[in-house]
Design a protein around this motif. Structure first.
Motif, PDB file in Angstrom:
ATOM      1  N   GLU A  25      25.023  27.206  13.340  1.00 44.03           N
ATOM      2  CA  GLU A  25      26.112  26.587  12.585  1.00 44.03           C
ATOM      3  C   GLU A  25      26.262  27.247  11.217  1.00 44.03           C
ATOM      4  O   GLU A  25      27.380  27.377  10.701  1.00 44.03           O
ATOM      5  CB  GLU A  25      25.853  25.088  12.449  1.00 44.03           C
ATOM      6  CG  GLU A  25      25.954  24.331  13.771  1.00 44.03           C
ATOM      7  CD  GLU A  25      25.575  22.871  13.641  1.00 44.03           C
ATOM      8  OE1 GLU A  25      25.873  22.258  12.593  1.00 44.03           O
ATOM      9  OE2 GLU A  25      24.958  22.326  14.591  1.00 44.03           O
ATOM     10  N   LEU A  62      29.537  29.787   9.329  1.00 41.55           N
ATOM     11  CA  LEU A  62      30.065  29.573   7.977  1.00 41.55           C
ATOM     12  C   LEU A  62      30.035  30.860   7.156  1.00 41.55           C
ATOM     13  O   LEU A  62      30.057  30.818   5.931  1.00 41.55           O
ATOM     14  CB  LEU A  62      29.251  28.488   7.264  1.00 41.55           C
ATOM     15  CG  LEU A  62      29.467  27.054   7.779  1.00 41.55           C
ATOM     16  CD1 LEU A  62      28.318  26.153   7.348  1.00 41.55           C
ATOM     17  CD2 LEU A  62      30.797  26.507   7.253  1.00 41.55           C
ATOM     18  N   HIS A 101      32.621  31.296   4.382  1.00 43.82           N
ATOM     19  CA  HIS A 101      32.344  30.365   3.276  1.00 43.82           C
ATOM     20  C   HIS A 101      31.211  30.905   2.406  1.00 43.82           C
ATOM     21  O   HIS A 101      31.336  30.969   1.178  1.00 43.82           O
ATOM     22  CB  HIS A 101      31.969  28.995   3.856  1.00 43.82           C
ATOM     23  CG  HIS A 101      31.603  27.967   2.828  1.00 43.82           C
ATOM     24  ND1 HIS A 101      32.476  26.984   2.410  1.00 43.82           N
ATOM     25  CD2 HIS A 101      30.459  27.761   2.136  1.00 43.82           C
ATOM     26  CE1 HIS A 101      31.885  26.229   1.506  1.00 43.82           C
ATOM     27  NE2 HIS A 101      30.651  26.676   1.338  1.00 43.82           N
ATOM     28  N   THR A 113      25.330  22.851   3.114  1.00 38.35           N
ATOM     29  CA  THR A 113      26.682  23.079   3.610  1.00 38.35           C
ATOM     30  C   THR A 113      26.783  22.767   5.094  1.00 38.35           C
ATOM     31  O   THR A 113      27.719  22.081   5.540  1.00 38.35           O
ATOM     32  CB  THR A 113      27.087  24.542   3.343  1.00 38.35           C
ATOM     33  OG1 THR A 113      26.926  24.839   1.952  1.00 38.35           O
ATOM     34  CG2 THR A 113      28.537  24.783   3.744  1.00 38.35           C
ATOM     35  N   LYS A 160      28.955  19.759   6.916  1.00 42.05           N
ATOM     36  CA  LYS A 160      29.970  20.044   7.918  1.00 42.05           C
ATOM     37  C   LYS A 160      29.678  19.320   9.225  1.00 42.05           C
ATOM     38  O   LYS A 160      30.588  18.774   9.861  1.00 42.05           O
ATOM     39  CB  LYS A 160      30.038  21.551   8.175  1.00 42.05           C
ATOM     40  CG  LYS A 160      31.124  21.926   9.178  1.00 42.05           C
ATOM     41  CD  LYS A 160      31.174  23.430   9.431  1.00 42.05           C
ATOM     42  CE  LYS A 160      32.279  23.746  10.447  1.00 42.05           C
ATOM     43  NZ  LYS A 160      32.308  25.193  10.772  1.00 42.05           N
ATOM     44  N   LYS A 196      29.609  15.138   8.250  1.00 48.76           N
ATOM     45  CA  LYS A 196      30.754  14.577   7.513  1.00 48.76           C
ATOM     46  C   LYS A 196      30.425  13.196   6.944  1.00 48.76           C
ATOM     47  O   LYS A 196      31.083  12.187   7.228  1.00 48.76           O
ATOM     48  CB  LYS A 196      31.981  14.486   8.430  1.00 48.76           C
ATOM     49  CG  LYS A 196      32.426  15.841   8.972  1.00 48.76           C
ATOM     50  CD  LYS A 196      33.576  15.727   9.948  1.00 48.76           C
ATOM     51  CE  LYS A 196      34.081  17.087  10.391  1.00 48.76           C
ATOM     52  NZ  LYS A 196      33.016  17.925  11.015  1.00 48.76           N
ATOM     53  N   ALA A 222      31.232  22.723  -0.762  1.00 54.40           N
ATOM     54  CA  ALA A 222      31.376  22.502   0.680  1.00 54.40           C
ATOM     55  C   ALA A 222      32.383  21.406   0.968  1.00 54.40           C
ATOM     56  O   ALA A 222      33.233  21.540   1.860  1.00 54.40           O
ATOM     57  CB  ALA A 222      30.019  22.150   1.283  1.00 54.40           C
ATOM     58  N   ARG A 231      35.960  22.861   0.202  1.00 57.13           N
ATOM     59  CA  ARG A 231      36.449  23.921   1.090  1.00 57.13           C
ATOM     60  C   ARG A 231      36.539  23.488   2.546  1.00 57.13           C
ATOM     61  O   ARG A 231      37.360  24.017   3.303  1.00 57.13           O
ATOM     62  CB  ARG A 231      35.540  25.148   0.974  1.00 57.13           C
ATOM     63  CG  ARG A 231      35.665  25.863  -0.366  1.00 57.13           C
ATOM     64  CD  ARG A 231      34.894  27.165  -0.365  1.00 57.13           C
ATOM     65  NE  ARG A 231      35.078  27.909  -1.609  1.00 57.13           N
ATOM     66  CZ  ARG A 231      34.498  29.063  -1.883  1.00 57.13           C
ATOM     67  NH1 ARG A 231      33.681  29.609  -0.983  1.00 57.13           N
ATOM     68  NH2 ARG A 231      34.710  29.673  -3.026  1.00 57.13           N
ATOM     69  N   LEU A 232      35.705  22.524   2.925  1.00 61.21           N
ATOM     70  CA  LEU A 232      35.725  22.061   4.315  1.00 61.21           C
ATOM     71  C   LEU A 232      36.624  20.852   4.517  1.00 61.21           C
ATOM     72  O   LEU A 232      36.716  20.331   5.627  1.00 61.21           O
ATOM     73  CB  LEU A 232      34.290  21.735   4.769  1.00 61.21           C
ATOM     74  CG  LEU A 232      33.295  22.906   4.732  1.00 61.21           C
ATOM     75  CD1 LEU A 232      31.892  22.426   5.092  1.00 61.21           C
ATOM     76  CD2 LEU A 232      33.734  24.029   5.666  1.00 61.21           C
ATOM     77  N   LEU A 247      36.351  17.720   3.368  1.00 64.14           N
ATOM     78  CA  LEU A 247      35.642  16.476   3.638  1.00 64.14           C
ATOM     79  C   LEU A 247      36.031  15.400   2.619  1.00 64.14           C
ATOM     80  O   LEU A 247      36.555  15.700   1.551  1.00 64.14           O
ATOM     81  CB  LEU A 247      34.132  16.714   3.584  1.00 64.14           C
ATOM     82  CG  LEU A 247      33.577  17.831   4.483  1.00 64.14           C
ATOM     83  CD1 LEU A 247      32.071  17.983   4.280  1.00 64.14           C
ATOM     84  CD2 LEU A 247      33.896  17.559   5.946  1.00 64.14           C
TER      85      LEU A 247
END
Length: 398
Positions: free
Chosen positions: A173, A177, A180, A211, A215, A218, A237, A240-241, A243
């Motif tokens: 995972e 990223l 990012h 991060t 992700k 959440k 994070a 940019r994600l 959330l």
């Protein structure tokens, strides 16, 4: 206004030595490179950069530096000691034995010195540490029993080994990223609102884990006990994600200016907070502990482990920072008298209340997991970045 004087080469080597013992290998290497650019024949700088490079897995470069150090200082035991360790770890038994013999012969010239450790038990000199102190009327000697060139704690190692598949999944995972992570700069001075990789508080693998965990889960709440660069990784994070996670910061005096990055700030020690405030956390929410690391009567660590952890709901994710299990604290931390990780180790050894999600220190040292990190995460703009971390992630079982 007069500009501050540049540090001498010797002072630079001392700073680099401290970074090396704190396992900040990229920073240490950069400092030694600068020192050697000014004084190429500095034997200690040459030896220490060799150790740093070997620890980063760049053995060919490291061995060249260590051999050069023995030429610069042929009568220095520690130079041969470190060369013997590196040769042993690369499988050169003959060379390691010869270097070990040279170190032993130099030590034998000092009648007050004890015998040199056997080659199989030898460690880099920077991995050795002893701190003698007294509390009340009792003398103590803090030293490294596990790790630092010695075998890790076997039962803790077996516990961590049981979660290998999950650690591999989180690393994958992290690899996803890449864009990012590639946008995060290598350096900074701590005044920025964004994180940077080569900081002294939240090393690369920890920022990556923050991060990836955000992700994946959440969370509604990200509660930090101890804020700073980790807050910057979390806020970046979240932004940019896309959330909706809220950051709650509990810290009497953060080392970085982070108030504007948080949704709620509590500027007092954890031990002065009502433990009931943690009752709002639900499965998937995150508690990120990076406090004093010392369990004394009434301290933040004691309150966390005895009063807060037991009341967390199943599924709440817990991160405890500066955890080096299944090893002892690294040499650079021995004189700080941290003891938090031994509470955690006891909980793991004598119960199954927690499932380990990601032990960053162990992941960065295990050969297979480290290879996965260097081949899939630390690539492109992050090539050469040492996957060092000390965050320990777990969650309460149902």
């Amino acid at each position: 206004m007069t500009a501050p004087a540049e540090p001498t080469v010797q002072r630079m080597v001392e700073i680099g030595f401290d970074r090396l013992r704190a396992h900040l290998l990229n920073q240490a290497e950069l400092i030694f490179i600068e020192a050697l650019s000014r004084q190429p024949d500095h034997a200690a700088a040459r030896r220490l950069i060799g150790v740093a490079r070997c620890k980063m897995g760049r053995f060919q470069e490291g061995l060249a530096d260590l051999r050069a150090a023995t030429i610069l200082a042929p009568g220095l035991e520690v130079a041969w000691n470190d060369l013997a360790v590196a040769l042993r770890d690369t499988g050169d038994a003959t060379g390691a034995t010869e270097a070990h013999a040279r170190a032993a012969s130099i030590r034998a010239q000092d009648p007050a010195a004890g015998p040199l450790s056997a080659l199989t038990a030898l460690a880099f000199a920077t991995d050795r540490a002893i701190h003698r102190f007294e509390l009340g009327d009792y003398p103590y000697v803090a030293t490294i029993r596990h790790g630092g060139g010695r075998p890790s704690h076997p039962k803790l190692t077996a516990i961590l080994e049981g979660g290998r598949g999950g650690y591999e999944g989180l690393i994958d995972e992290m690899a996803a990223l890449g864009d990012h992570f590639g946008a995060i700069p290598m350096g900074g001075d701590g005044t920025e609102a964004h994180p940077y990789w080569l900081n002294a508080w939240c090393p690369p693998l920890d920022g990556m884990a923050i991060t990836a965990m955000l992700k994946r889960h959440k969370p509604r709440l990200f509660v930090e006990v101890g804020s700073g660069v980790s807050t910057k990784f979390a806020r970046q994070a979240i932004r940019r994600l896309g959330l909706t996670t809220r950051i709650v910061s509990i810290d009497p005096e953060p080392r970085n200016e982070v108030d504007k990055l948080c949704d709620q700030v509590i500027r007092k020690p954890l031990e002065h907070c009502d433990p009931a405030m943690f009752d709002v956390l639900q499965a998937g929410d995150i508690v990120f502990l990076d406090s004093s690391h010392r369990a004394f009567q009434g301290s933040d660590v004691t309150v966390f482990f005895l009063e807060i952890l037991p009341r967390l709901k199943p599924g709440v994710i817990v991160q405890v920072h500066d955890i080096y299990l299944p090893d002892d604290y690294i040499s650079g931390h021995v004189d700080r008298m941290w003891n938090e990780q031994y509470l955690l180790a006891t909980a793991l050894l004598f119960g199954e209340a927690f499932e380990v999600l990601f032990p960053a220190w162990w992941a960065g040292r295990d050969p297979a997991l480290r290879a996965r990190l260097t081949e899939t995460v630390c690539i492109g703009p992050l090539a050469g970045l040492d996957p060092y971390g000390a965050s320990f992630w777990m969650h309460k079982r149902g």
